[in-house]
Design a protein around this motif. Sequence first.
Motif, short mmCIF file in Angstrom:
data_model
loop_
_atom_site.label_atom_id
_atom_site.label_comp_id
_atom_site.label_asym_id
_atom_site.label_seq_id
_atom_site.Cartn_x
_atom_site.Cartn_y
_atom_site.Cartn_z
N TYR A 122 0.86 -1.18 0.00
CA TYR A 122 0.00 0.00 0.00
C TYR A 122 0.90 1.23 0.00
O TYR A 122 1.50 1.58 1.01
CB TYR A 122 -0.90 -0.01 1.23
CG TYR A 122 -1.83 1.17 1.33
CD1 TYR A 122 -2.96 1.25 0.50
CD2 TYR A 122 -1.61 2.18 2.25
CE1 TYR A 122 -3.83 2.33 0.59
CE2 TYR A 122 -2.48 3.27 2.34
CZ TYR A 122 -3.59 3.33 1.51
OH TYR A 122 -4.44 4.39 1.60
N SER A 128 4.90 1.19 3.14
CA SER A 128 3.91 0.62 4.04
C SER A 128 4.37 -0.67 4.69
O SER A 128 5.28 -1.34 4.21
CB SER A 128 2.60 0.37 3.28
OG SER A 128 2.80 -0.54 2.22
N GLU A 130 2.61 -4.26 6.41
CA GLU A 130 1.38 -5.04 6.56
C GLU A 130 1.47 -5.90 7.83
O GLU A 130 2.46 -6.59 8.05
CB GLU A 130 1.16 -5.94 5.34
CG GLU A 130 -0.11 -6.76 5.44
CD GLU A 130 -0.52 -7.42 4.13
OE1 GLU A 130 -1.60 -8.04 4.10
OE2 GLU A 130 0.23 -7.28 3.15
N VAL A 178 3.22 3.62 6.59
CA VAL A 178 1.77 3.44 6.71
C VAL A 178 1.54 1.98 7.13
O VAL A 178 2.07 1.06 6.51
CB VAL A 178 1.05 3.70 5.38
CG1 VAL A 178 -0.44 3.42 5.51
CG2 VAL A 178 1.29 5.14 4.94
N TYR A 180 -1.05 -1.15 7.74
CA TYR A 180 -2.39 -1.61 7.38
C TYR A 180 -2.52 -3.09 7.65
O TYR A 180 -1.54 -3.81 7.86
CB TYR A 180 -2.70 -1.28 5.92
CG TYR A 180 -1.97 -2.12 4.89
CD1 TYR A 180 -2.58 -3.22 4.29
CD2 TYR A 180 -0.66 -1.81 4.51
CE1 TYR A 180 -1.91 -3.98 3.33
CE2 TYR A 180 0.00 -2.56 3.56
CZ TYR A 180 -0.63 -3.65 2.98
OH TYR A 180 0.04 -4.41 2.05
N ILE A 201 -9.55 0.67 3.27
CA ILE A 201 -8.86 0.91 2.01
C ILE A 201 -9.32 -0.13 0.98
O ILE A 201 -10.10 -1.03 1.30
CB ILE A 201 -7.32 0.86 2.18
CG1 ILE A 201 -6.87 -0.47 2.78
CG2 ILE A 201 -6.86 2.03 3.04
CD1 ILE A 201 -5.37 -0.60 2.95
N TYR A 205 -5.83 -4.68 -1.36
CA TYR A 205 -4.79 -4.80 -0.33
C TYR A 205 -5.18 -5.81 0.75
O TYR A 205 -4.44 -6.00 1.71
CB TYR A 205 -4.54 -3.45 0.32
CG TYR A 205 -4.17 -2.38 -0.67
CD1 TYR A 205 -2.98 -2.45 -1.39
CD2 TYR A 205 -5.01 -1.29 -0.91
CE1 TYR A 205 -2.64 -1.48 -2.32
CE2 TYR A 205 -4.68 -0.32 -1.84
CZ TYR A 205 -3.50 -0.42 -2.54
OH TYR A 205 -3.16 0.53 -3.46
N TYR A 235 -7.71 -2.31 6.27
CA TYR A 235 -7.77 -1.03 6.96
C TYR A 235 -6.35 -0.53 7.25
O TYR A 235 -5.45 -1.32 7.54
CB TYR A 235 -8.49 -1.15 8.30
CG TYR A 235 -9.89 -1.69 8.26
CD1 TYR A 235 -10.98 -0.84 8.05
CD2 TYR A 235 -10.13 -3.05 8.43
CE1 TYR A 235 -12.28 -1.34 8.03
CE2 TYR A 235 -11.41 -3.55 8.41
CZ TYR A 235 -12.48 -2.70 8.20
OH TYR A 235 -13.77 -3.20 8.17
N THR A 236 -6.17 0.80 7.21
CA THR A 236 -4.97 1.38 7.78
C THR A 236 -5.17 1.49 9.28
O THR A 236 -6.29 1.65 9.77
CB THR A 236 -4.67 2.77 7.21
OG1 THR A 236 -5.80 3.63 7.42
CG2 THR A 236 -4.37 2.68 5.71
N LYS A 238 -4.12 3.42 12.84
CA LYS A 238 -3.52 4.56 13.53
C LYS A 238 -4.01 4.56 14.97
O LYS A 238 -5.08 4.01 15.27
CB LYS A 238 -3.88 5.88 12.85
CG LYS A 238 -3.23 6.06 11.49
CD LYS A 238 -3.54 7.44 10.91
CE LYS A 238 -2.83 7.62 9.57
NZ LYS A 238 -3.11 8.96 8.99
#
Length: 244
Positions: A122, A128, A130, A178, A180, A201, A205, A235-236, A238
């Motif tokens: 991503y 990114s 994962e 990032v 995810y 997202i 992905y 999903y990302t 955070k």
Amino acid sequence: MTRFNKENVGMGILNGADKTLKGTYKAGQYKTYHAYRRAEKRANWIAGIAVLSLFVLPLVLFQVFAIDVAIILMTIYMLYIVNISYRSGQIKADSKAALNQIAANYRKKVKIKGWNIYDGVYDEDGESIEISFFKERSFINNVYRLIRGNSYTVPLEQDDFDVLKFFVEQQQKSNAFVVYTTMPLAVKNDFEKRGFELTEINNRYRNKPGRWDYAAATGFLVNALWHYPKTFKAYTLKVADLQK
């Protein structure tokens, strides 16, 4: 993980000859978890077609021929699985090294058991990472774990959850990777209650776990049969309170 280089995990610097050998080795390895999972899905299709041929082909062809076709397909499947296992060795080793590094930087001694970390694909907001909560195992291994009991990893134990939150916080604070993942709605709701902000997202992905991998991770055999979630989404991740 390729971005967690050897200096980061204390493995030293290779000389010219070793670099050549290592480069040749990595050329035959999966570079991301996404590529590895895509290959696994293709292998599962081959196995499915092999089993289906035993039931369908006898209706239109000689039964002996149907068995021959199934044997050929299962042989291809086994060779493919062995190849996948070999080619995924590097990303699994890198994931383990990265987890050890993350745990070593945490405020107390822990061993991460409930999640794994891989190079991601991503790239809309930069490089990114994962996260996977479901470990790929053989059918027999999964059934053994379910019978033995007490080997579930979802929902995450508190230490696993706290270290993951710590890791995601570090990425946000340094504006680095990032992060995810893929999860069903029930797991998403649990993460939101525990202070995460999740943003959906694109499904390209997404990496859905196999039914038996999901059952073993959650600790209930019925989850492979009747309670396998209908929907997994990507999903990302955070930490919500850092967004304020």
